[in-house]
Design an enzyme around this catalytic site. Structure first.
Site, PDB file in Angstrom:
ATOM      1  N   GLY A 103      45.462  24.280   6.576  1.00 25.34           N
ATOM      2  CA  GLY A 103      46.605  24.446   5.679  1.00 25.34           C
ATOM      3  C   GLY A 103      46.892  25.910   5.451  1.00 25.34           C
ATOM      4  O   GLY A 103      46.044  26.763   5.743  1.00 25.34           O
TER       5      GLY A 103
ATOM      6  N   CYS B 212      39.215  24.217   9.449  1.00 21.89           N
ATOM      7  CA  CYS B 212      39.841  25.442   8.934  1.00 21.89           C
ATOM      8  C   CYS B 212      39.948  25.393   7.403  1.00 21.89           C
ATOM      9  O   CYS B 212      38.940  25.417   6.721  1.00 21.89           O
ATOM     10  CB  CYS B 212      41.185  25.652   9.616  1.00 21.89           C
ATOM     11  SG  CYS B 212      41.747  27.337   9.464  1.00 21.89           S
ATOM     12  N   TYR B 213      41.150  25.263   6.837  1.00 20.77           N
ATOM     13  CA  TYR B 213      41.253  25.171   5.377  1.00 20.77           C
ATOM     14  C   TYR B 213      40.411  24.002   4.864  1.00 20.77           C
ATOM     15  O   TYR B 213      39.773  24.104   3.813  1.00 20.77           O
ATOM     16  CB  TYR B 213      42.710  24.979   4.945  1.00 20.77           C
ATOM     17  CG  TYR B 213      42.876  24.999   3.435  1.00 20.77           C
ATOM     18  CD1 TYR B 213      43.079  26.196   2.763  1.00 20.77           C
ATOM     19  CD2 TYR B 213      42.796  23.824   2.687  1.00 20.77           C
ATOM     20  CE1 TYR B 213      43.192  26.223   1.374  1.00 20.77           C
ATOM     21  CE2 TYR B 213      42.909  23.837   1.311  1.00 20.77           C
ATOM     22  CZ  TYR B 213      43.121  25.043   0.659  1.00 20.77           C
ATOM     23  OH  TYR B 213      43.224  25.065  -0.713  1.00 20.77           O
TER      24      TYR B 213
ATOM     25  N   HIS C 176      40.404  25.251  15.400  1.00 17.40           N
ATOM     26  CA  HIS C 176      41.243  24.045  15.461  1.00 17.40           C
ATOM     27  C   HIS C 176      40.938  23.222  16.718  1.00 17.40           C
ATOM     28  O   HIS C 176      41.464  23.516  17.784  1.00 17.40           O
ATOM     29  CB  HIS C 176      42.722  24.446  15.449  1.00 17.40           C
ATOM     30  CG  HIS C 176      43.184  24.911  14.119  1.00 17.40           C
ATOM     31  ND1 HIS C 176      43.712  24.072  13.173  1.00 17.40           N
ATOM     32  CD2 HIS C 176      43.158  26.140  13.558  1.00 17.40           C
ATOM     33  CE1 HIS C 176      44.010  24.751  12.082  1.00 17.40           C
ATOM     34  NE2 HIS C 176      43.683  26.016  12.279  1.00 17.40           N
TER      35      HIS C 176
ATOM     36  N   GLU D 148      42.043  20.368  17.372  1.00 18.23           N
ATOM     37  CA  GLU D 148      43.164  19.486  17.700  1.00 18.23           C
ATOM     38  C   GLU D 148      44.180  20.096  18.654  1.00 18.23           C
ATOM     39  O   GLU D 148      44.985  19.379  19.233  1.00 18.23           O
ATOM     40  CB  GLU D 148      43.860  19.015  16.409  1.00 18.23           C
ATOM     41  CG  GLU D 148      44.599  20.089  15.597  1.00 18.23           C
ATOM     42  CD  GLU D 148      43.710  20.871  14.626  1.00 18.23           C
ATOM     43  OE1 GLU D 148      42.529  21.085  14.948  1.00 18.23           O
ATOM     44  OE2 GLU D 148      44.204  21.292  13.571  1.00 18.23           O
TER      45      GLU D 148
ATOM     46  N   ASP E 293      64.505   8.586  23.059  1.00 15.80           N
ATOM     47  CA  ASP E 293      64.079   8.218  21.705  1.00 15.80           C
ATOM     48  C   ASP E 293      64.937   7.110  21.107  1.00 15.80           C
ATOM     49  O   ASP E 293      64.419   6.101  20.623  1.00 15.80           O
ATOM     50  CB  ASP E 293      64.114   9.446  20.784  1.00 15.80           C
ATOM     51  CG  ASP E 293      63.487  10.649  21.446  1.00 15.80           C
ATOM     52  OD1 ASP E 293      62.604  10.436  22.290  1.00 15.80           O
ATOM     53  OD2 ASP E 293      63.885  11.783  21.139  1.00 15.80           O
TER      54      ASP E 293
ATOM     55  N   LYS F 288      56.874  13.062  21.770  1.00 14.96           N
ATOM     56  CA  LYS F 288      57.698  12.573  22.877  1.00 14.96           C
ATOM     57  C   LYS F 288      56.915  11.704  23.871  1.00 14.96           C
ATOM     58  O   LYS F 288      57.373  10.640  24.273  1.00 14.96           O
ATOM     59  CB  LYS F 288      58.269  13.783  23.609  1.00 14.96           C
ATOM     60  CG  LYS F 288      59.382  13.449  24.541  1.00 14.96           C
ATOM     61  CD  LYS F 288      60.688  13.563  23.814  1.00 14.96           C
ATOM     62  CE  LYS F 288      61.806  12.983  24.585  1.00 14.96           C
ATOM     63  NZ  LYS F 288      63.040  13.037  23.773  1.00 14.96           N
TER      64      LYS F 288
END
Ligand code: XMP
Length: 522
Positions: free
Chosen positions: A61, A88-89, A178, A180, A236, A378
């Protein structure tokens, strides 16, 4: 009735506002773990008992735990008896809340870093073991200064002596980097270690399950109401239409606003597929003249977007009124549409381009929104499209912007220019398909420049427009690299375009990445 969520093991992601929180969810889903993201201030004791997660991940964050009144995880997270991973945060607030210390670092650490693994831990299962290095992506100012009781260091860097920490007994883990993001090459493996090896999750969730879940949600939201879905011909909105059709049958009507600014042959393909193949009630509003009339003499890109957005709403409203009685409006809003327009800190964010979705429409028409793919990226929407049986060629289509060819004609737009661009673009895409490169490319298109140059064809002097070709690779449209075509391909395509399209006598190739460029030229 049990919901899909209740049939699956669940991971909880507590969001502290990082730009990349959704990527945590994406990595987890890729390994078959059902997860939900909830804002930190909504997650309290009651929520936790109802949600009953198998594990909890605290996201990064923008705030600093050293600041007054900054976000914290509800303390019940640490009393649940399930594994917790702070990123992280999330790591810093965990350290702070469990009795350790976080300080602002003298040296901020952004970008690539190499951590050294210093302990055996299930979090790094399958990695090189103690003494080996791992490439990671850091983005932090503060850092852990002292770890809470029960914790040990499991990885460090020069600037972050507590780059990763663990309390193996309580199964609490914290990483300063991170895992991710794709720039942490083995980040997905780390997250899988956490959910599977540490939290014991089986990975029992899939796109097939997501489909069923969304269908159930939509049925619950809409009841026996009527839904209108704006169809653009893109992936989409097409996926949304087919999903809603499966969920609601004839309660759904699609409205296809044909701006006259689509690619060659596209309007027909859309009508054939949805009306012909799927038998979905479809209104085709063929309004090219209206749009081009309003765009006459306009060259500012943002003005073009506003005019197209406004006219789109006008046409859509008119057609929807004719259908009558619908209280829901479906949109193919994607996660990147959401994060690109909202700042993580809640403060004002800079508008680079005002993306044209049908923004403003639901309030004006007093309609409720149905947005079944709002949390998907996507490529996940594509996977959902496959799950729904959409033809592969349709699912793999490159993204196409709402304002269409209008933002690929810098300067004033005329019907002639649109026709030239449609022809040239079709040849370019045909050559890309022939070369077998279409699926490797995120987006490829031509841009008709407002510049004439001198050429010679036969014995004649020509003075015609320059066409720029663009092709990029990307994972999500937020960053992109230009596609490295070989020269033969470029030469062949340029020759065809100049020979076959009247009005173009020179072709150039755009080799700008994003950033610093954007994908579109306007
Ligand atoms: P940029 O040009 O901002 O594009 O790098 C990122 C992605 O967004 C698409 N794009 C738009 N899509 N309305 C849309 O619906 C718009 O006004 C718009 N502008 C850009 C672009 O095609 C790329 O996929």
């Amino acid at each position: 009735m049990t919901t899909i969520q209740e049939q699956h093991e669940r991971a909880l992601i507590v969001d502290f506002g990082s730009q990349v929180t959704q990527l945590i969810a994406r990595r987890l889903r890729e390994s078959g773990v059902y997860c939900e993201i909830h804002p930190f201030n909504k997650v309290d004791g009651a929520f936790l008992s109802a949600f009953s997660p198998k594990c909890v991940i605290l996201s990064g964050g923008p705030a600093s735990v050293t600041g007054e009144g900054t976000p914290r995880a509800t303390k019940e997270v640490f009393d649940l008896g399930v594994p917790v991973l702070g990123i992280c945060y999330g790591e810093q607030t965990m350290v702070n809340q469990l009795g350790g210390e976080v300080t602002p670092a003298n040296e901020r650490e952004f970008g690539r870093a190499d951590i050294e693994i210093v302990a055996d831990t299930p979090l790094f299962e399958g990695f090189g073991g103690p003494g080996t290095e791992e490439r990671v992506w850091m983005s932090h100012g503060d850092r852990v200064h002292a770890i809470p009781e029960g914790f040990e260091v499991i990885a460090k860097t020069q600037n972050a002596p507590f780059a990763a920490i663990a309390d193996e007994r309580r199964q609490f883990y914290g990483v300063q980097f991170h895992p991710e993001v794709s720039h942490t090459p083995r980040g997905a493996a780390l997250l899988k270690n956490f959910t599977h090896a540490i939290a014991g999750m089986k990975g029992d969730w899939s796109m097939a399950a997501f489909k069923e879940e969304e269908i159930a949600k939509v049925r619950e939201q809409v009841g026996d109401g009527k839904v209108i879905c704006g169809l653009s011909g893109g992936v989409d909105s097409s996926v949304v239409a087919v999903l809603l059709h499966e969920a609601l049958g004839d309660q759904l009507t699609c409205v296809f606003v044909d701006t006259g600014l689509l690619r060659k042959g596209e309007a027909k393909q859309v009508v054939d597929l949805f009306r012909g193949h799927y038998n979905i009630p479809l209104v085709h509003a063929d309004e090219g003249d209206l749009f081009l009339g309003k765009l006459d003499g306009v060259s500012d890109p943002e003005k073009k977007r506003k005019i197209i957005g406004g006219t789109f709403i006008e046409v859509f409203e008119r057609e929807a009124a004719k259908i009558g009685g619908a209280e829901f409006l479906a949109q193919g809003t994607l996660y990147p549409d959401v994060i690109e327009s909202v700042s993580a800190t809640g403060g004002p964010s800079v508008t680079i381009k005002s993306h044209h979705n049908v923004g403003g429409l639901p309030e004006r028409m007093n309609m409720k929104l149905v947005e079944p793919v709002r949390e998907l990226f996507k490529d996940e929407v594509r996977a959902l499209g496959r799950e729904l049986g959409l033809p592969e060629a349709f699912v793999q289509r490159h993204p196409f912007p709402g304002p269409g060819l209008a933002i690929r004609i810098p300067g004033e737009i005329t019907p002639d220019k649109v026709a030239i661009l449609q022809e040239a673009d079709a040849i370019y895409l045909e050559e890309i398909r022939k070369a077998g490169l279409y699926d490797e490319i995120w987006q490829a298109f031509a841009v008709l420049l407002p510049v004439n140059t001198v050429g010679v064809m036969g014995d004649e002097r020509t003075y015609e427009a320059v066409l720029a070709l663009r092709a990029v690779t990307s994972r999500d449209g937020m960053t992109a690299d230009y596609y490295p075509f070989d020269h033969d391909f470029l030469g062949r395509t340029a020759t065809r375009i100049i020979n076959e399209v009247r009005g173009v006598n020179r072709v150039v190739y755009d080799v700008t990445s994003k950033p610093p460029g954007t994908i579109e030229w306007e």
